[in-house]
Structures are given as structure tokens and as C-alpha cells.
Design a protein around this motif. Structure first.
Motif, short mmCIF file in Angstrom:
data_model
loop_
_atom_site.label_atom_id
_atom_site.label_comp_id
_atom_site.label_asym_id
_atom_site.label_seq_id
_atom_site.Cartn_x
_atom_site.Cartn_y
_atom_site.Cartn_z
N ARG A 127 0.83 -1.20 0.00
CA ARG A 127 0.00 0.00 0.00
C ARG A 127 0.87 1.26 0.00
N PHE A 128 1.98 1.22 0.71
CA PHE A 128 2.84 2.40 0.82
C PHE A 128 3.55 2.71 -0.50
N ASP A 129 3.91 1.67 -1.25
CA ASP A 129 4.52 1.90 -2.57
C ASP A 129 3.51 2.59 -3.50
N PHE A 130 2.26 2.13 -3.44
CA PHE A 130 1.22 2.75 -4.25
C PHE A 130 0.98 4.19 -3.79
N GLN A 131 0.94 4.41 -2.49
CA GLN A 131 0.73 5.76 -1.98
C GLN A 131 1.87 6.68 -2.40
N ALA A 132 3.09 6.17 -2.46
CA ALA A 132 4.22 6.98 -2.91
C ALA A 132 4.01 7.43 -4.36
N ARG A 133 3.49 6.54 -5.18
CA ARG A 133 3.22 6.90 -6.59
C ARG A 133 2.10 7.94 -6.68
N VAL A 134 1.07 7.78 -5.88
CA VAL A 134 -0.03 8.75 -5.86
C VAL A 134 0.49 10.10 -5.37
N HIS A 135 1.29 10.08 -4.32
CA HIS A 135 1.86 11.31 -3.78
C HIS A 135 2.71 12.04 -4.83
N GLN A 136 3.51 11.28 -5.56
CA GLN A 136 4.34 11.88 -6.60
C GLN A 136 3.46 12.55 -7.66
N HIS A 137 2.34 11.93 -7.99
CA HIS A 137 1.45 12.52 -8.98
C HIS A 137 0.76 13.78 -8.43
N VAL A 138 0.45 13.79 -7.14
CA VAL A 138 -0.10 15.00 -6.51
C VAL A 138 0.86 16.16 -6.71
N PHE A 172 1.29 18.75 1.38
CA PHE A 172 1.21 17.32 1.10
C PHE A 172 2.47 16.59 1.56
N ASN A 173 2.93 16.93 2.76
CA ASN A 173 4.09 16.22 3.30
C ASN A 173 3.71 14.78 3.60
N TRP A 174 4.37 13.89 2.95
CA TRP A 174 4.15 12.46 3.18
C TRP A 174 5.44 11.76 2.85
N HIS A 175 5.83 10.81 3.68
CA HIS A 175 7.05 10.03 3.42
C HIS A 175 6.73 8.56 3.57
N HIS A 176 7.29 7.79 2.67
CA HIS A 176 7.15 6.33 2.72
C HIS A 176 7.70 5.87 4.07
N PRO A 177 7.00 4.99 4.77
CA PRO A 177 7.49 4.51 6.08
C PRO A 177 8.90 3.94 6.03
N GLN A 178 9.28 3.32 4.90
CA GLN A 178 10.65 2.80 4.77
C GLN A 178 11.66 3.94 4.79
N GLU A 179 11.34 5.07 4.17
CA GLU A 179 12.24 6.21 4.18
C GLU A 179 12.46 6.70 5.60
N LEU A 180 11.38 6.75 6.39
CA LEU A 180 11.49 7.20 7.76
C LEU A 180 12.31 6.22 8.59
N GLN A 181 12.10 4.94 8.35
CA GLN A 181 12.83 3.92 9.08
C GLN A 181 14.33 3.98 8.72
N ASN A 182 14.66 4.19 7.46
CA ASN A 182 16.05 4.26 7.03
C ASN A 182 16.74 5.52 7.56
N ALA A 183 15.97 6.57 7.85
CA ALA A 183 16.54 7.82 8.34
C ALA A 183 16.93 7.73 9.81
#
Length: 184
Positions: A127-138, A172-183
Motif C-alpha cells: 500500500r505504501f509503494d502505491f501511496q508513494a506513486r499517488v503522492h508523486q502525482h499529486v 502534502f508532506n508524506w514520506h514512505h514509512p521505509q524512508e522514515l525507518q532508514n533515516a
């Protein structure tokens, strides 16, 4: 705060006279129905009175061109819940743009947006990968702009709900949970 009657009124005020189109609360599955001999106006029918469903169906209508709006459900296919991995990938590819528009509409209305993979009984994807794509389109839509109908409705929603206008990428600040975990 988010009454479906308000959304219906906002939509109808914006588009009933100019586009002969109304937002209609349905009992079951959402559908777009062009005017016919029985009903003289186009109908964007959303499911069960849900505000999020209405925003999603409006997003599809806002994307559809004049020729598509002459066809039931815009002439597109819909593969129901229970999709395999390939069909789900196809579904998500088609859904990026309408869900990006839905996210813009949600923000203008001050309503929480949730991406939907709409496949509870099928093969699950991230779901998060899809949301990242939607966010990019936003972000692309904010940068490049939206069509006149979308702009008109976004502005009407912002005026009614007294939300910040114009919409900006910073909203529209949103970050993929993996990005946050890697940070961390």
C-alpha cells in the motif's frame, strides 16, 4: 463536519447547470451514468453515502474527457476485488491519477485522505509503494496545474471549508514509512 449533503450541494452548484451533471448518493456500487431518455442529467453515483467514495467518484469524473462522459462508467473496464498480482498492478496504474485528484479534493475539503488498493480478497501489494506513486502525482499536478473543472471544484471546496488556498506542495508532506525507518 463533513456532511455529504454539503458536498452534493457544492458539486451541484459548480456543475449541474454548466455540465448537466449531479452528484448522487447510491445504495450499492459507484457508477457514472450519462443522461438518457429517463434521467435528463448525468449522474456521478457514489457508494453508501460515504464522503470518501463521493470524492473518489468525483475524481474519476474530473479526469474523464467529454467523449468518455458520454459512456456509462466512462467506457472503462473494472476488474472487481479478488485481483491477482498482474491485474492489481494494472488497477493501481489506472488509479494513480484519480487518487491523486482525490487527495487534492480531500485536502481542499479538510478531509483525511486514505489511498485505496481496493483488493481485500485478492493478492496484496504494498500500500505504501502505491501511496508513494499517488503522492508523486499529486506533486506533479500542483506543479503543472489541473483542468478547469478540477480547479473550479478545488476552489469551491476550499471556500466552503475555509482551507488554505491555493494548494501547495508543502501541504502534502508524506514520506514512505521505509524512508522514515532508514533515516533513523
Amino acid at each position: 463536519m463533513h456532511q455529504i449533503a454539503d458536498l452534493i450541494s457544492i458539486f451541484d452548484s459548480a456543475f449541474y447547470q454548466s455540465q448537466n451533471t449531479r452528484l448522487v448518493k447510491g445504495d450499492d456500487e459507484p457508477i457514472y451514468l450519462p443522461a438518457n431518455n429517463t434521467i435528463t442529467f448525468n449522474q456521478v453515483v457514489f457508494a453508501h453515502g460515504f464522503y470518501a467514495s463521493a470524492l473518489h467518484e468525483i475524481a474519476h469524473w474530473l479526469i474523464a474527457g467529454a467523449e468518455r462522459r458520454k459512456c456509462e462508467d466512462y467506457g472503462y473496464w473494472y476488474c472487481p476485488d479478488g485481483r491477482d498480482k498482474q491485474k492489481q498492478a494494472e488497477f493501481e496504474n489506472v488509479e494513480v491519477k484519480p487518487q491523486a485528484i482525490e487527495w487534492l479534493l480531500s485536502k481542499a475539503a479538510g478531509f483525511e485522505f486514505n489511498v485505496s488498493v481496493d483488493n481485500l480478497n485478492g493478492e496484496q501489494t504494498c500500500r505504501f509503494d502505491f501511496q508513494a506513486r499517488v503522492h508523486q502525482h499529486v506533486l506533479i499536478l500542483i506543479e503543472q496545474g489541473v483542468n478547469a473543472r478540477t480547479h473550479k471544484l478545488l476552489k469551491a471546496l476550499s471556500n466552503f471549508y475555509n482551507t488554505p488556498w491555493p494548494l501547495t506542495a508543502q501541504q502534502f508532506n508524506w514520506h514512505h514509512p521505509q524512508e522514515l525507518q532508514n533515516a533513523v
